[in-house]
Design an enzyme around this catalytic site. Structure first.
Site, PDB file in Angstrom:
ATOM      1  N   ASN A   9      27.742  49.656  43.608  1.00 39.71           N
ATOM      2  CA  ASN A   9      29.208  49.630  43.675  1.00 39.71           C
ATOM      3  C   ASN A   9      29.692  51.065  43.848  1.00 39.71           C
ATOM      4  O   ASN A   9      29.602  51.866  42.922  1.00 39.71           O
ATOM      5  CB  ASN A   9      29.735  49.017  42.359  1.00 39.71           C
ATOM      6  CG  ASN A   9      31.246  49.116  42.251  1.00 39.71           C
ATOM      7  OD1 ASN A   9      31.939  49.352  43.236  1.00 39.71           O
ATOM      8  ND2 ASN A   9      31.763  48.918  41.042  1.00 39.71           N
ATOM      9  N   LYS A  11      32.677  52.116  44.231  1.00 46.25           N
ATOM     10  CA  LYS A  11      34.014  52.345  43.651  1.00 46.25           C
ATOM     11  C   LYS A  11      34.887  53.139  44.631  1.00 46.25           C
ATOM     12  O   LYS A  11      34.821  52.916  45.829  1.00 46.25           O
ATOM     13  CB  LYS A  11      33.897  53.053  42.306  1.00 46.25           C
ATOM     14  CG  LYS A  11      32.899  52.385  41.361  1.00 46.25           C
ATOM     15  CD  LYS A  11      33.023  52.894  39.956  1.00 46.25           C
ATOM     16  CE  LYS A  11      31.874  52.354  39.125  1.00 46.25           C
ATOM     17  NZ  LYS A  11      32.143  52.373  37.704  1.00 46.25           N
ATOM     18  N   HIS A  95      35.674  42.936  38.261  1.00 48.30           N
ATOM     19  CA  HIS A  95      35.092  44.153  37.659  1.00 48.30           C
ATOM     20  C   HIS A  95      36.003  44.606  36.516  1.00 48.30           C
ATOM     21  O   HIS A  95      37.225  44.487  36.600  1.00 48.30           O
ATOM     22  CB  HIS A  95      34.967  45.244  38.725  1.00 48.30           C
ATOM     23  CG  HIS A  95      34.124  46.399  38.267  1.00 48.30           C
ATOM     24  ND1 HIS A  95      34.603  47.352  37.418  1.00 48.30           N
ATOM     25  CD2 HIS A  95      32.835  46.718  38.512  1.00 48.30           C
ATOM     26  CE1 HIS A  95      33.635  48.238  37.164  1.00 48.30           C
ATOM     27  NE2 HIS A  95      32.554  47.862  37.820  1.00 48.30           N
ATOM     28  N   GLU A  97      37.015  47.398  35.659  1.00 49.15           N
ATOM     29  CA  GLU A  97      38.039  48.374  36.049  1.00 49.15           C
ATOM     30  C   GLU A  97      39.246  47.665  36.665  1.00 49.15           C
ATOM     31  O   GLU A  97      40.382  48.090  36.485  1.00 49.15           O
ATOM     32  CB  GLU A  97      37.429  49.409  37.015  1.00 49.15           C
ATOM     33  CG  GLU A  97      36.507  50.359  36.264  1.00 49.15           C
ATOM     34  CD  GLU A  97      35.375  50.949  37.076  1.00 49.15           C
ATOM     35  OE1 GLU A  97      35.396  50.858  38.319  1.00 49.15           O
ATOM     36  OE2 GLU A  97      34.446  51.499  36.452  1.00 49.15           O
ATOM     37  N   GLU A 167      28.348  43.166  32.307  1.00 51.59           N
ATOM     38  CA  GLU A 167      28.619  44.597  32.266  1.00 51.59           C
ATOM     39  C   GLU A 167      29.399  44.916  30.994  1.00 51.59           C
ATOM     40  O   GLU A 167      30.635  44.813  30.996  1.00 51.59           O
ATOM     41  CB  GLU A 167      29.445  45.015  33.483  1.00 51.59           C
ATOM     42  CG  GLU A 167      28.771  44.758  34.815  1.00 51.59           C
ATOM     43  CD  GLU A 167      29.224  45.763  35.858  1.00 51.59           C
ATOM     44  OE1 GLU A 167      28.374  46.490  36.352  1.00 51.59           O
ATOM     45  OE2 GLU A 167      30.433  45.836  36.130  1.00 51.59           O
ATOM     46  N   GLY A 173      29.772  53.684  33.209  1.00 48.54           N
ATOM     47  CA  GLY A 173      30.131  55.081  33.500  1.00 48.54           C
ATOM     48  C   GLY A 173      30.082  55.991  32.285  1.00 48.54           C
ATOM     49  O   GLY A 173      30.574  57.113  32.330  1.00 48.54           O
ATOM     50  N   SER A 213      25.583  51.972  33.363  1.00 44.48           N
ATOM     51  CA  SER A 213      24.736  53.164  33.306  1.00 44.48           C
ATOM     52  C   SER A 213      23.266  52.884  33.618  1.00 44.48           C
ATOM     53  O   SER A 213      22.374  53.427  32.974  1.00 44.48           O
ATOM     54  CB  SER A 213      24.894  53.868  31.946  1.00 44.48           C
ATOM     55  OG  SER A 213      26.234  54.279  31.770  1.00 44.48           O
TER      56      SER A 213
HETATM   57  C1  PEP Z   1      29.755  49.539  37.732  1.00 48.37           C
HETATM   58  O1  PEP Z   1      30.538  50.163  38.422  1.00 48.37           O
HETATM   59  O2  PEP Z   1      29.739  48.300  37.822  1.00 48.37           O
HETATM   60  C2  PEP Z   1      28.852  50.258  36.843  1.00 48.37           C
HETATM   61  C3  PEP Z   1      28.014  49.570  36.108  1.00 48.37           C
HETATM   62  O3  PEP Z   1      28.940  51.623  36.814  1.00 48.37           O
HETATM   63  P1  PEP Z   1      27.870  52.664  36.185  1.00 48.37           P
HETATM   64  O4  PEP Z   1      26.511  52.264  36.709  1.00 48.37           O
HETATM   65  O5  PEP Z   1      28.303  54.001  36.680  1.00 48.37           O
HETATM   66  O6  PEP Z   1      27.941  52.527  34.693  1.00 48.37           O
END
Ligand code: PEP
Length: 251
Positions: A9, A11, A95, A97, A167, A173, A213
């Protein structure tokens, strides 16, 4: 046997030149990979160029979101059919976010999933608890609510187009990854719930990705968990070397 999926992803990163460079750098590094589905989710503006560069590569592309209407007076929105038109086979829905910054709810997630499936897209549906919810021991309640409301009115057949991404919001992040045990516990819960709400065969075939992460040094042990079928990767998908190392987790 569930085919593992590694999805990146991007972003709000990568304008055209950077996006194309990343694809050019990544493609040879993963050319020999077999038995893993690779998906890239660039921003809307570079979907076309990325698709053209990938040409007949097996790497799939995904939108990071879509609207539930196919067309109309909805300034700024992108429809599922537009994603298909741009060459996407997948779309990420819900997501955290988007839930946090853009008022996405379980109800809008459900509308988007149904519209995306209608247009022929595979949907990667994100669910997960915040840190406060985990600390209040509400993780399973949150997952249950997000699954039941988000997947309302889907048939078993439509569920074949759904992938779930667990997630935990506190791991996205932040550099904090769920432990292998925490990921497995949540994924096993999700699979049991899908069996209850749909059917055993639906649950058995469902790919459940872990996100939060994921890095080259933790992917292998996460993927060794029986209910972890892949990863949704943010930060570490932005450089070819780290994303390729994640894709090569079996090596
Ligand atoms: C994500 O954007 O879905 C995500 C898991 O980000 P990160 O791997 O940076 O934690």
């Amino acid at each position: 046997m569930r085919i593992p999926v590694i999805a990146g992803n991007w972003k709000l990163y990568k304008k055209t030149a950077e996006a194309l460079r990343l694809v050019q750098d990544l493609s040879p590094l993963v050319a020999d990979v077999q038995g893993v589905e690779i998906i890239l989710a660039p921003s809307f503006t570079v979907l076309g160029p990325v698709r053209s560069l990938l040409n007949d590569s097996p790497i799939a592309i995904a939108g990071q979101d879509c609207f539930w209407e196919e067309e109309g007076a909805y300034t700024g929105e992108v429809s599922p059919g537009m994603l298909v038109d741009a060459g996407c086979s997948h779309v990420i829905i819900g997501h955290s976010e988007r839930r946090h910054y853009f008022a996405e709810t379980d109800e809008t997630v459900n509308k988007k999933i149904r519209a995306a499936i209608q247009a022929g897209l595979f949907t990667i549906v994100c669910i997960g608890e915040t840190l406060q919810e985990r600390e209040r021991n509400e993780t399973f309640d949150v997952l249950e609510r997000q699954i039941k409301a988000g997947l309302t009115d889907l048939s078993d057949d439509e569920m074949k187009k759904v992938l779930l991404a667990y997630e935990p919001v506190w791991a996205i992040g932040t550099g904090k990854t769920a432990t292998d045990e925490q990921a497995q516990e949540a994924h096993a819960f999700i699979r049991r719930l899908v069996a209850e709400c749909f059917s055993d065969s639906c649950a058995d075939g469902l790919r459940i990705l872990y996100g939060g992460s994921v890095k080259p040094d933790n992917i292998r042990s996460l993927m060794s968990q029986p209910d972890v079928d892949g990863a949704l990767v943010g930060g570490a998908s932005l450089t070819a070397e780290s994303f390729a190392a994640i894709i090569h987790y079996q090596k």
